[in-house]
Design a protein around this motif. Structure first.
Motif, PDB file in Angstrom:
ATOM      1  N   GLN A 199       0.746  -1.286  -0.109  1.00  0.00           N
ATOM      2  CA  GLN A 199      -0.093  -0.107  -0.237  1.00  0.00           C
ATOM      3  C   GLN A 199       0.868   1.219   0.219  1.00  0.00           C
ATOM      4  OE1 GLN A 199      -2.993  -0.342   2.931  1.00  0.00           O
ATOM      5  NE2 GLN A 199      -3.687   1.803   2.567  1.00  0.00           N
ATOM      6  N   LEU A 200       2.041   1.069   0.602  1.00  0.00           N
ATOM      7  CA  LEU A 200       2.766   2.499   0.962  1.00  0.00           C
ATOM      8  C   LEU A 200       3.562   2.669  -0.662  1.00  0.00           C
ATOM      9  CD1 LEU A 200       4.271   1.927   4.368  1.00  0.00           C
ATOM     10  CD2 LEU A 200       2.697   3.662   3.712  1.00  0.00           C
ATOM     11  N   GLU A 201       3.647   1.421  -1.425  1.00  0.00           N
ATOM     12  CA  GLU A 201       4.026   1.877  -2.944  1.00  0.00           C
ATOM     13  C   GLU A 201       2.953   2.277  -3.612  1.00  0.00           C
ATOM     14  OE1 GLU A 201       4.902  -2.584  -3.586  1.00  0.00           O
ATOM     15  OE2 GLU A 201       6.305  -1.415  -5.049  1.00  0.00           O
ATOM     16  N   LEU A 202       1.762   2.775  -3.119  1.00  0.00           N
ATOM     17  CA  LEU A 202       1.041   3.041  -3.905  1.00  0.00           C
ATOM     18  C   LEU A 202       0.378   4.620  -3.396  1.00  0.00           C
ATOM     19  CD1 LEU A 202      -1.631   0.259  -4.757  1.00  0.00           C
ATOM     20  CD2 LEU A 202      -0.119   1.409  -6.353  1.00  0.00           C
ATOM     21  N   ILE A 203       1.145   5.008  -2.158  1.00  0.00           N
ATOM     22  CA  ILE A 203       0.622   6.314  -1.770  1.00  0.00           C
ATOM     23  C   ILE A 203       1.723   7.168  -2.116  1.00  0.00           C
ATOM     24  CG2 ILE A 203       0.376   7.559   0.488  1.00  0.00           C
ATOM     25  CD1 ILE A 203      -0.615   5.240   1.686  1.00  0.00           C
TER      26      ILE A 203
END
Lengths: 222, 222, 222, 222, 222, 222
Positions: free
Chosen positions: A17-21
């Motif tokens: 998810q942090l890759e997508l934020i």
């Protein structure tokens, strides 16, 4: 709805998810930056700054340098992206938000991290920017990456004033640590390379760098 | 750095930024949604819900329906995306955050909106979800769009539980307004079409819809 | 294949599609614009232009201002993006295309909008740019957003001549309404802020603005 | 605004634009397809279909096979993406649109193609789908790529009915050429591989393929 | 895991993958280019260069011109993107890599191309840049597209030196074929149009073009 | 062209490029992964695996764990993405490619890293996957992230067989280290959570996991 606790699996899935934020959503026009990649760059920069401090005679706890930098933004996943002016509006608000962040982190650790690893993750997901030399290195590295992110837009001629503001505030933050060997190194050996290239508002930023970082001014005057 | 005040120009430029701010960053995998497009969809939905209420005999202030829905997320531009659990952690925090949002909005209006339009924008950028029928329509429309956003992922077989949670919490929010004609219409004339298609966790959500919205249960039992 | 008619559900699902249809595909290099977000921005601009007209003494039907702007591009979903030169090649072709668009819209309303809402949607999905003050406001707002879209590329130094052309044709369209208070306001209070910044072909566009909008020329000469 | 004619340079720059024009905007959720890449794939497929026809004894003009396929969508650049139902609404409209397309193409050739190459480009940018075997190969290849584009969504479980419709209409178009060796080959040697995998609505499409392509039915019944 | 051989189906599916493989990943900031679209553009350029050679009296095998250009990068799908400096580090390494590429291609043809088409695909997937006039046209066309890709970044003011390097190395490659009519045409009729526009490092590249391509220098001096 | 050596500035700018280089281009359809973000995830996983080994009594050099993981893919920037089958085609080729990579890295260090930091960067940019416990942790962590990347596609129902292959080969690589405490932990405490969810080919992968990782089989049989 989803009652099963999945220790570590949940922690690892959160990394996707942090890759997508994206950082500073709505601002970067040429190259977006996600929180995961930013964390990697900050850790790389911290690794180098620790080299400089170490060669200057400081005693470095390398495990701490890496651990602080690597984990410093993981909690963005459950806190969200609160704009800085909101965060700092009043000192009471700031401390209340910090309390909420702490208690959410604590709750996450209690439910998603197996007991035997909880003390390690309490340290890792806590505030890393303390007064230790490793904490100061993290503070500097975080700003150096932000400065490079802004520079990446400025060198491609993005005229939005926000990037000049970011560049300036990064320099101001660095100047708070101007007594440190690593900031001196940035001033004398890295900033000149940035100013060797042409980009928007170069003169303005050059003057700012000279006024905020005396070592840069000295290096340029030679 | 940027001392020139540019009334309205700054307001209009801010709209471009809202086109680049994604909702729920890190979650949507098939179709991203930005704040500008979401605001348009909410206004479309509000327009339709007001049709339903009007045909049911309610007196609608149409200017208010449109104005509330159109402007309801403009302030996300300077507030940022604070995750709901943070926002609602304590009632004191919630009210402090609301105060900060109010004072930032007030300051924006004072510096970027020409004096003769300030009262209109104070109303437009303030909280629209009040107890009036138009405010209730906005509350419902905001949730209907959120429900459709989650449905767009579920129908393409995104298995992440967050979308079931969003779908459920949207239904729960709708159920708070279940006495209204427009929510009855959603229950009897729109939800059945959603459930006519196959998607992940359909049965689970179907049961939730039946328990939360009596009018849906009644329509299905016929 | 898909025989079930799903009134309103189909209308709402169509909004997701408009979020994915980009304007002027192949042209915008820095920031794409989709039809849904454009519609929101046009409605915001129309709202402001109506403020100006209202303060100038005009009688504004606010419901009509919002309704016209909000719905003005919904039919792009089933018509597609026909390039302007094609659309206007001959007046016969133009009117035949308009007839086809009308009959497709009519058919959509008949099959996808419940009977009791059909008259409202016939009005909403019909041509909004009529001779009424609200229709004129829509015409102006549509061009102002187009001008800002072009400006967003020009200020980031996109040298493709198409954006100069768009900027010019937007100004030409505005000049057709130069007697209106809202266009005067754009000329005297918004355009000068745009020209306060540096961008490609600024001088060329500045001269055009002066020749096309006398109120702008007057404001600049003071 | 841009008076200088830049023969061939303008033609080549236009190719970059075709790389940025997506096919069926708003539909593909897993993999977008631009007009340039589609043209390459159609030419690849045409090359193979010509192999099959040639081995079956047909006399193939290879230059024509390649030329027709390579150039068949270049004019999308100045015509735009008119939805099929609009294009075919009435036969008068269809022929008027074709006339406009022809005259725009003619004008483009006259102003942007040097005189000595104009006859070649008149042939290349004209309608390639004629009754010659090479024209028929283009018609088939265009549909085979469309079928694969739809299949790419269906195999990833995109439930939107539009892809079933596209798959079906592609098969229907192929069935018009079912007497040709290359369509027989698709029916007996390529479609079975597609149906060897699991995807949404497989049974429905399988039945359609059997009813529309007798050679496929025969191959499956063995 | 996937034992079924699917002749031609596998070849066609591989084309979708080439649509998703970007050229020079990490470099293009304004417009990405995938291998499929690049192949289409190279074939378009080759088609035009063959026109020029043909009008100059050369005997052109058109089938070969198209076939070579269309298929020249298909094998990138199973070879990957090896950076040029790696590929050319030593002549032994270069020839070993070429051997591996050949044997992988051979194996692909044996397992995924039906026997009756294998000889055609052996020719198509082999090295097209041989000493024939069609092979030379492919070499030139590949470089012309690369030059246009770099120009697309330079004209939008991308200051990264890699694009100047690419532009220069493309010109150097063209200069190796400067005796050919098609390269003369580029020098006298296409490059001047490129230099008619403003972009970063224009003067530097202009001087390079003059020194590397005598026909360009001659044309400019008139 | 670019003669100025910019020590460290060049190293830091290279990190931006790694943010733009996608892993396995053409494969991931739901969530792309860039090299920078992958490096961060691998370092996070290595940090956790080192926790497990440490609690199991191993002596961990934490600086080495972090340093190896953080830097393990930096050289992808100048080597490119050579597909695994190419890399391993013959042992001679593999060792030649390794030699080229070494000499390019050496050259980069010599020209872009200031002398006093060269020995540190020689260690950091060299092969980290050696026989030390920290080297083994890196090997495992790299595969765990790859397994999660494949799982991210499989759980969203991507049917392309490549992801099953990746999942399998990751498990096979893990099984080479099955004597290690950290791999046992993955087998008994992480894999079961992955298999608690539904996804394509779950049964197939479940059987593979049981046959390749005895500790997983044992945990499941309880």
């Amino acid at each position: 709805m989803q009652n099963i606790i999945m220790p570590m699996h949940e922690f690892f899935m959160g990394m996707n998810q942090l890759e997508l934020i994206n950082r500073a959503p709505g601002f970067f026009k040429y190259q977006p930056h996600n929180v995961a990649a930013h964390s990697w760059k900050v850790t790389q920069i911290a690794q180098f700054l620790a080299d400089v401090e170490s060669q200057n005679g400081a005693k470095i706890n390398w495990q701490s340098v890496y651990e602080k930098a690597l984990n410093h933004d993981y909690t963005e996943r459950f806190i969200g992206d609160i704009k800085t002016p909101v965060k700092y509006a009043t000192s009471t608000l700031r401390s209340m938000l910090a309390d909420v962040e702490d208690s959410m982190t604590e709750n996450f650790i209690k439910t998603e991290i197996p007991r035997q690893f909880q003390s390690a993750y309490t340290r890792r997901l806590g505030e890393g920017k303390d007064g230790s030399i490793e904490g100061q290195i993290l503070s500097i590295a975080d700003k150096v990456d932000l400065m490079y992110e802004a520079y990446g837009e400025l060198e491609k001629f993005n005229p939005e004033p926000v990037f000049v503001n970011i560049f300036q505030s990064s320099l101001e933050a660095l100047s708070e640590f101007k007594h440190m060997a690593s900031v001196k190194y940035i001033a004398t050996d890295i900033l000149p390379d940035i100013f060797a290239e042409d980009f928007i508002n170069k003169d303005l930023l050059y003057d700012l760098a000279k006024s905020l970082l005396p070592d840069f001014a000295a290096a340029e005057n030679n």
